[in-house]
Design an enzyme around this catalytic site. Sequence first.
Site, PDB file in Angstrom:
ATOM      1  N   THR A  67       0.821  -1.211   0.000  1.00 51.46           N
ATOM      2  CA  THR A  67       0.000   0.000   0.000  1.00 51.46           C
ATOM      3  C   THR A  67       0.858   1.266   0.000  1.00 51.46           C
ATOM      4  N   GLY A  82       2.813  -3.359   8.364  1.00 52.68           N
ATOM      5  CA  GLY A  82       3.023  -3.685   9.774  1.00 52.68           C
ATOM      6  C   GLY A  82       4.491  -3.979  10.056  1.00 52.68           C
ATOM      7  N   GLU A  84      -6.258  -5.876   3.774  1.00 46.38           N
ATOM      8  CA  GLU A  84      -6.285  -7.060   2.902  1.00 46.38           C
ATOM      9  C   GLU A  84      -7.431  -6.993   1.887  1.00 46.38           C
TER      10      GLU A  84
HETATM   11  C1  LIG Z   1      -4.701 -20.681   4.205  1.00 44.27           C
HETATM   12  C2  LIG Z   1      -4.211 -20.969   5.512  1.00 44.27           C
HETATM   13  C3  LIG Z   1      -4.561 -19.962   6.523  1.00 44.27           C
HETATM   14  C4  LIG Z   1      -3.434 -19.689   7.383  1.00 44.27           C
HETATM   15  C5  LIG Z   1      -3.585 -18.388   8.058  1.00 44.27           C
HETATM   16  C6  LIG Z   1      -2.685 -17.371   7.546  1.00 44.27           C
HETATM   17  C7  LIG Z   1      -2.683 -16.097   7.920  1.00 44.27           C
HETATM   18  C8  LIG Z   1      -3.787 -15.162   8.222  1.00 44.27           C
HETATM   19  C9  LIG Z   1      -4.376 -15.210   9.523  1.00 44.27           C
HETATM   20  C10 LIG Z   1      -5.073 -14.209  10.061  1.00 44.27           C
HETATM   21  C11 LIG Z   1      -5.152 -12.792   9.587  1.00 44.27           C
HETATM   22  C12 LIG Z   1      -5.526 -11.941  10.721  1.00 44.27           C
HETATM   23  C13 LIG Z   1      -5.107 -10.696  11.054  1.00 44.27           C
HETATM   24  C14 LIG Z   1      -4.271  -9.718  10.238  1.00 44.27           C
HETATM   25  C15 LIG Z   1      -3.604  -8.677  11.081  1.00 44.27           C
HETATM   26  C16 LIG Z   1      -3.023  -7.538  10.662  1.00 44.27           C
HETATM   27  C17 LIG Z   1      -3.099  -7.009   9.275  1.00 44.27           C
HETATM   28  C18 LIG Z   1      -2.098  -7.619   8.488  1.00 44.27           C
HETATM   29  C19 LIG Z   1      -1.971  -7.466   7.230  1.00 44.27           C
HETATM   30  C20 LIG Z   1      -2.716  -6.576   6.336  1.00 44.27           C
HETATM   31  C21 LIG Z   1      -1.912  -6.600   5.079  1.00 44.27           C
HETATM   32  C22 LIG Z   1      -2.488  -5.802   3.962  1.00 44.27           C
HETATM   33  O1  LIG Z   1      -3.469  -5.125   4.045  1.00 44.27           O
HETATM   34  S1  LIG Z   1      -1.594  -5.985   2.582  1.00 44.27           S
HETATM   35  C23 LIG Z   1      -2.386  -4.995   1.384  1.00 44.27           C
HETATM   36  C24 LIG Z   1      -3.654  -5.646   0.911  1.00 44.27           C
HETATM   37  N1  LIG Z   1      -4.140  -4.948  -0.252  1.00 44.27           N
HETATM   38  C25 LIG Z   1      -5.161  -5.352  -0.940  1.00 44.27           C
HETATM   39  O2  LIG Z   1      -5.799  -6.334  -0.606  1.00 44.27           O
HETATM   40  C26 LIG Z   1      -5.437  -4.590  -2.196  1.00 44.27           C
HETATM   41  C27 LIG Z   1      -6.807  -4.853  -2.755  1.00 44.27           C
HETATM   42  N2  LIG Z   1      -6.795  -4.726  -4.207  1.00 44.27           N
HETATM   43  C28 LIG Z   1      -6.755  -5.798  -5.036  1.00 44.27           C
HETATM   44  O3  LIG Z   1      -6.703  -6.941  -4.583  1.00 44.27           O
HETATM   45  C29 LIG Z   1      -6.777  -5.529  -6.500  1.00 44.27           C
HETATM   46  O4  LIG Z   1      -6.173  -4.403  -6.896  1.00 44.27           O
HETATM   47  C30 LIG Z   1      -8.192  -5.549  -7.056  1.00 44.27           C
HETATM   48  C31 LIG Z   1      -8.698  -6.984  -6.940  1.00 44.27           C
HETATM   49  C32 LIG Z   1      -9.134  -4.652  -6.321  1.00 44.27           C
HETATM   50  C33 LIG Z   1      -8.180  -5.131  -8.526  1.00 44.27           C
HETATM   51  O5  LIG Z   1      -7.050  -5.607  -9.145  1.00 44.27           O
HETATM   52  P1  LIG Z   1      -6.718  -5.275 -10.664  1.00 44.27           P
HETATM   53  O6  LIG Z   1      -5.350  -5.686 -10.977  1.00 44.27           O
HETATM   54  O7  LIG Z   1      -7.094  -3.878 -10.969  1.00 44.27           O
HETATM   55  O8  LIG Z   1      -7.651  -6.270 -11.323  1.00 44.27           O
HETATM   56  P2  LIG Z   1      -8.977  -6.077 -12.144  1.00 44.27           P
HETATM   57  O9  LIG Z   1      -8.657  -5.424 -13.422  1.00 44.27           O
HETATM   58  O10 LIG Z   1     -10.039  -5.455 -11.325  1.00 44.27           O
HETATM   59  O11 LIG Z   1      -9.327  -7.578 -12.374  1.00 44.27           O
HETATM   60  C34 LIG Z   1      -8.599  -8.357 -13.317  1.00 44.27           C
HETATM   61  C35 LIG Z   1      -8.962  -9.804 -13.102  1.00 44.27           C
HETATM   62  O12 LIG Z   1      -8.152 -10.341 -12.053  1.00 44.27           O
HETATM   63  C36 LIG Z   1      -8.973 -10.948 -11.093  1.00 44.27           C
HETATM   64  N3  LIG Z   1      -8.295 -10.888  -9.801  1.00 44.27           N
HETATM   65  C37 LIG Z   1      -8.077  -9.806  -9.026  1.00 44.27           C
HETATM   66  N4  LIG Z   1      -7.410 -10.175  -7.921  1.00 44.27           N
HETATM   67  C38 LIG Z   1      -7.190 -11.500  -8.008  1.00 44.27           C
HETATM   68  C39 LIG Z   1      -6.555 -12.461  -7.144  1.00 44.27           C
HETATM   69  N5  LIG Z   1      -6.020 -12.101  -5.946  1.00 44.27           N
HETATM   70  N6  LIG Z   1      -6.505 -13.733  -7.549  1.00 44.27           N
HETATM   71  C40 LIG Z   1      -7.071 -14.105  -8.734  1.00 44.27           C
HETATM   72  N7  LIG Z   1      -7.694 -13.241  -9.595  1.00 44.27           N
HETATM   73  C41 LIG Z   1      -7.759 -11.966  -9.209  1.00 44.27           C
HETATM   74  C42 LIG Z   1     -10.243 -10.154 -11.165  1.00 44.27           C
HETATM   75  O13 LIG Z   1     -11.322 -10.825 -10.550  1.00 44.27           O
HETATM   76  C43 LIG Z   1     -10.385 -10.002 -12.651  1.00 44.27           C
HETATM   77  O14 LIG Z   1     -10.866 -11.198 -13.188  1.00 44.27           O
HETATM   78  P3  LIG Z   1     -11.741 -11.187 -14.511  1.00 44.27           P
HETATM   79  O15 LIG Z   1     -11.085 -10.282 -15.501  1.00 44.27           O
HETATM   80  O16 LIG Z   1     -11.769 -12.617 -14.917  1.00 44.27           O
HETATM   81  O17 LIG Z   1     -13.076 -10.682 -14.119  1.00 44.27           O
HETATM   82  C1  LIG Z   2      -4.489  -1.941  10.407  1.00 43.84           C
HETATM   83  C2  LIG Z   2      -4.029  -1.944   8.991  1.00 43.84           C
HETATM   84  C3  LIG Z   2      -2.941  -2.714   8.641  1.00 43.84           C
HETATM   85  C4  LIG Z   2      -2.462  -2.675   7.326  1.00 43.84           C
HETATM   86  N1  LIG Z   2      -1.359  -3.404   7.008  1.00 43.84           N
HETATM   87  C5  LIG Z   2      -0.843  -3.323   5.761  1.00 43.84           C
HETATM   88  C6  LIG Z   2       0.345  -4.020   5.419  1.00 43.84           C
HETATM   89  O1  LIG Z   2       0.939  -4.715   6.233  1.00 43.84           O
HETATM   90  N2  LIG Z   2       0.820  -3.883   4.169  1.00 43.84           N
HETATM   91  C7  LIG Z   2       0.208  -3.139   3.225  1.00 43.84           C
HETATM   92  O2  LIG Z   2       0.702  -3.061   2.104  1.00 43.84           O
HETATM   93  N3  LIG Z   2      -0.951  -2.482   3.508  1.00 43.84           N
HETATM   94  C8  LIG Z   2      -1.477  -2.562   4.746  1.00 43.84           C
HETATM   95  N4  LIG Z   2      -2.644  -1.891   5.051  1.00 43.84           N
HETATM   96  C9  LIG Z   2      -3.291  -1.090   4.022  1.00 43.84           C
HETATM   97  C10 LIG Z   2      -4.603  -1.699   3.548  1.00 43.84           C
HETATM   98  O3  LIG Z   2      -4.401  -2.858   2.836  1.00 43.84           O
HETATM   99  C11 LIG Z   2      -5.356  -0.653   2.705  1.00 43.84           C
HETATM  100  O4  LIG Z   2      -5.691   0.410   3.567  1.00 43.84           O
HETATM  101  C12 LIG Z   2      -6.596  -1.253   2.084  1.00 43.84           C
HETATM  102  O5  LIG Z   2      -6.253  -2.141   1.053  1.00 43.84           O
HETATM  103  C13 LIG Z   2      -7.578  -0.182   1.533  1.00 43.84           C
HETATM  104  O6  LIG Z   2      -6.954   0.656   0.634  1.00 43.84           O
HETATM  105  P1  LIG Z   2      -7.041   2.258   0.789  1.00 43.84           P
HETATM  106  O7  LIG Z   2      -6.591   2.588   2.160  1.00 43.84           O
HETATM  107  O8  LIG Z   2      -6.292   2.816  -0.356  1.00 43.84           O
HETATM  108  O9  LIG Z   2      -8.545   2.596   0.683  1.00 43.84           O
HETATM  109  P2  LIG Z   2      -9.300   3.251  -0.563  1.00 43.84           P
HETATM  110  O10 LIG Z   2      -9.242   2.306  -1.708  1.00 43.84           O
HETATM  111  O11 LIG Z   2      -8.825   4.628  -0.812  1.00 43.84           O
HETATM  112  O12 LIG Z   2     -10.771   3.259  -0.002  1.00 43.84           O
HETATM  113  C14 LIG Z   2     -11.493   4.454   0.363  1.00 43.84           C
HETATM  114  C15 LIG Z   2     -12.951   4.307  -0.093  1.00 43.84           C
HETATM  115  O13 LIG Z   2     -13.001   4.228  -1.507  1.00 43.84           O
HETATM  116  C16 LIG Z   2     -13.799   3.134  -1.897  1.00 43.84           C
HETATM  117  N5  LIG Z   2     -13.315   2.566  -3.175  1.00 43.84           N
HETATM  118  C17 LIG Z   2     -12.036   2.405  -3.595  1.00 43.84           C
HETATM  119  N6  LIG Z   2     -12.006   1.805  -4.797  1.00 43.84           N
HETATM  120  C18 LIG Z   2     -13.273   1.543  -5.143  1.00 43.84           C
HETATM  121  C19 LIG Z   2     -13.898   0.911  -6.244  1.00 43.84           C
HETATM  122  N7  LIG Z   2     -13.186   0.379  -7.240  1.00 43.84           N
HETATM  123  N8  LIG Z   2     -15.234   0.836  -6.265  1.00 43.84           N
HETATM  124  C20 LIG Z   2     -15.977   1.330  -5.256  1.00 43.84           C
HETATM  125  N9  LIG Z   2     -15.447   1.935  -4.166  1.00 43.84           N
HETATM  126  C21 LIG Z   2     -14.110   2.037  -4.103  1.00 43.84           C
HETATM  127  C22 LIG Z   2     -13.669   2.118  -0.759  1.00 43.84           C
HETATM  128  O14 LIG Z   2     -14.783   1.240  -0.748  1.00 43.84           O
HETATM  129  C23 LIG Z   2     -13.631   3.044   0.454  1.00 43.84           C
HETATM  130  O15 LIG Z   2     -14.945   3.353   0.831  1.00 43.84           O
HETATM  131  C24 LIG Z   2      -3.129  -1.905   6.353  1.00 43.84           C
HETATM  132  C25 LIG Z   2      -4.242  -1.146   6.709  1.00 43.84           C
HETATM  133  C26 LIG Z   2      -4.699  -1.152   8.013  1.00 43.84           C
HETATM  134  C27 LIG Z   2      -5.890  -0.323   8.374  1.00 43.84           C
END
Ligand SMILES: CCCCC/C=C\C/C=C\C/C=C\C/C=C\C/C=C\CCC(=O)SCCNC(=O)CCNC(=O)[C@H](O)C(C)(C)COP(=O)(O)OP(=O)(O)OC[C@H]1O[C@@H](n2cnc3c(N)ncnc32)[C@H](O)[C@@H]1OP(=O)(O)O
Ligand SMILES: Cc1cc2nc3c(=O)[nH]c(=O)nc-3n(C[C@H](O)[C@H](O)[C@H](O)COP(=O)(O)OP(=O)(O)OC[C@H]3O[C@@H](n4cnc5c(N)ncnc54)[C@H](O)[C@@H]3O)c2cc1C
Length: 664
Positions: A148, A187, A430
């Site tokens: 992010t 994190g 996530e």
């Molecule tokens: C399994 C064993 C379990 C073991 C347990 C393990 C661990 C976990 C345990 C517990 C967790 C608990 C607590 C956590 C505590 C603290 C927090 C820790 C970490 C947080 C870390 C983070 O937040 S990291 C950052 C995370 N960020 C995101 O998730 C970003 C979200 N955005 C996206 O995923 C993508 O950008 C998108 C999906 C919104 C859009 O991607 P884009 O490239 O633009 O794709 P599109 O054009 O929209 O779609 C194209 C196409 O691809 C398909 N697709 C998208 N994503 C995926 C994917 N991941 N896999 C497969 N396919 C995917 C999408 O559906 C489209 O398909 P079609 O064209 O066919 O429709």
């Molecule tokens: C506690 C915590 C831990 C984190 N840890 C990590 C980490 O370890 N590593 C890491 O890389 N990131 C981490 N993150 C970041 C996290 O993954 C992002 O904050 C998350 O993916 C959301 O992205 P954003 O903040 O850009 O929100 P935004 O995408 O800016 O969202 C803001 C608003 O816009 C809306 N929006 C955005 N796109 C669309 C769309 N296509 N259609 C409709 N509505 C939309 C959302 O629904 C939301 O209401 C962490 C965040 C938190 C809060």
Amino acid sequence: MSSHETRPCVPDLKKERLKCDFNVEELTNLIDGGKEKTALRRKLRSVISSESAYIDPIPPEYMSHEDQFSNELRKTCHTAMLMNKQNIDIKTLQLSKAYIGVLKDGDPLWVHYHVFIPSITGQSDPEQQKIWMEKIRTWKIFGTYAQTELGHGTFLRGLETTATYDRETREFILNSPTITATKWWPGGLGHTVNFAAVMAQLYVGGKCYGPHMFMVQLRDENTHESLPGVTLGEIGPRFGLNTNGNGFLRFDHYRIPRRNMLMKHAQVLEDGTYVKPSHSKLSYGTMVRVRVGIVRDTCIQLQQAVTIATRYSAVRHQSELIPGEPEPQILDYQTQQFKILPQISSVFALFFAANSVIDAYYSVTAQMDLGDMSLLPELHALSSGLKALSASDASRGVEICRLSCGGHGYLASSNFPRLYTQTTCAITYEGENTVLWLQVARYIIKSYRSAQNGNNLKHSVSYLSKQPRPVRGDLSNNGLLEAFKAAVFKLVSDTEGRIQRVCAKGQNYHMAWNQCSLQLLKCAEAHTRFYVCEQFVRKVEMAKGTENVKKILKNLCRLYLTHHVSVNSGDFLKSGSLSQNDIAVLEEEMCSLLEVLRPQAVSIVDAFDFDDGQLNSCLGCWDGDVYQRLYDEALKSPLNKTDVPEAYYKYLRPLMQVGLKSSL
Ligand SMILES: CCCCC/C=C\C/C=C\C/C=C\C/C=C\C/C=C\CCC(=O)SCCNC(=O)CCNC(=O)[C@H](O)C(C)(C)COP(=O)(O)OP(=O)(O)OC[C@H]1O[C@@H](n2cnc3c(N)ncnc32)[C@H](O)[C@@H]1OP(=O)(O)O
Ligand SMILES: Cc1cc2nc3c(=O)[nH]c(=O)nc-3n(C[C@H](O)[C@H](O)[C@H](O)COP(=O)(O)OP(=O)(O)OC[C@H]3O[C@@H](n4cnc5c(N)ncnc54)[C@H](O)[C@@H]3O)c2cc1C
């Protein structure tokens, strides 16, 4: 009967526990996944509970931000040492319920263990893994997942950090060209880790190949100082998880070797040739894994909240139910039962759904390792939907539990504030929930259209092939599942029809999608809810054990179904799958189930088997001695060290000495 029954507790809880008509230990074993697993968890817990290093010197609420961080880092490092000595895998411990309660407001190494390491094992080739995993095992490398940025979290194609290949030196140059390119949130990034798996736009020969992952050293392995070309820091206090060490990171033309690109799926060869992965979204694999894990994690958070709320509701007496009679336990009010019991049923629904998506994850990834990517889109939709549903249900559930405890639920010493901030952030991280719902909707609409064109659908969406025809008046579990299918089918077909109509008016598809996104969200949630209900019904049908435990599960399952039919009754009525009379019958059944389950409520939450140290709540303690604990906890406030605080002399007394000039 519960093995805990002999431990002393207040008469109200004693009375509740005596009502128990099932084997609590058997239910505990079921939740743990078997007797052996319960034994293992308790063994781990006894190791943890006997460690004096885990005792906080003062309640963390009264520490500074810096001291809180340092206290949690001390405990997480102690855990690593301890597990090393005991020869226990730390990741297993951290995912076990045994570890709950040790770290109060976030673990600065959590992302290292559960996001960074899976990124290395899932995204790098065998040679890279060998080198890096050795250093990870010997604690030379601690890492985070740096994806992010300030400007983009959701839209990964919009990330601005660049990794440009320099063919001359066979290096990548990492750069943050703008303020919005600053990595923000990872994190442990602030001051804990020395490495990161960094998501950056790959550029080779002037061409952009999209986001790829790179292994990047950020700090010196000996001095821990940030390396030249790297700027690091912490992002400041947050709503919760204040000891996770969430940080920022900027690169200034920072060079790393070519082989620091994670090359399991895509590669850049020495001469700059780009070898593309077998599926374009394989670099998003870590996110799929963590989303799956979140379902289980949020379920455990909800278990803690319902344990606290249920025990407190059995101890708390308020008002009159029958005029002139003694004040009843608040758990006797139907409205209180309606707050708490559906949350208990939600715990079980999430528990079964988590197990099924974890199984699906392992079976699909095994197939992917053999080169078959055909099930990845279904897994992506399933894991996205369940992550979104579990995070929003659990955080809403925790908040309902807090509210159910009245004023005392607002105290930090109830532990609800922490539980809530821990659960609600899962809605954001996530993959922000709305965004994930829209990913589910995309899969559903695509599947529906594919079926209209005569193609076979994957198992989880196969019911979208043709209009389901539920049997009218069949209100059995299977009957309700059929009604669910018909209701979701109607939502999906209506929404798809609406997209087509908007397009027919001349709107382009993407704008039409946006105009229909409220309905699309509904489709996605209804489809995922149906999946959860179906898993609940099937897992309860298959459950082995004594009749009384099965009865508890059946009643909780039935409560879950009737509750969700009632909440979404409009969808069932519109689809014609249930009549108004059916809904009325089901709502009445739901109320009877509250009555049936109420006497067992305390014993069901006892089966979650948290000790007082884990719940960390004056309201949820085993013995129910709520008021004494609230009082004792209040006495710990630093403000209570003196009768007259210094602030009185500084501010209040001078004010009182001046007196009011005008008469208001
Ligand atoms: C399994 C064993 C379990 C073991 C347990 C393990 C661990 C976990 C345990 C517990 C967790 C608990 C607590 C956590 C505590 C603290 C927090 C820790 C970490 C947080 C870390 C983070 O937040 S990291 C950052 C995370 N960020 C995101 O998730 C970003 C979200 N955005 C996206 O995923 C993508 O950008 C998108 C999906 C919104 C859009 O991607 P884009 O490239 O633009 O794709 P599109 O054009 O929209 O779609 C194209 C196409 O691809 C398909 N697709 C998208 N994503 C995926 C994917 N991941 N896999 C497969 N396919 C995917 C999408 O559906 C489209 O398909 P079609 O064209 O066919 O429709
Ligand atoms: C506690 C915590 C831990 C984190 N840890 C990590 C980490 O370890 N590593 C890491 O890389 N990131 C981490 N993150 C970041 C996290 O993954 C992002 O904050 C998350 O993916 C959301 O992205 P954003 O903040 O850009 O929100 P935004 O995408 O800016 O969202 C803001 C608003 O816009 C809306 N929006 C955005 N796109 C669309 C769309 N296509 N259609 C409709 N509505 C939309 C959302 O629904 C939301 O209401 C962490 C965040 C938190 C809060």
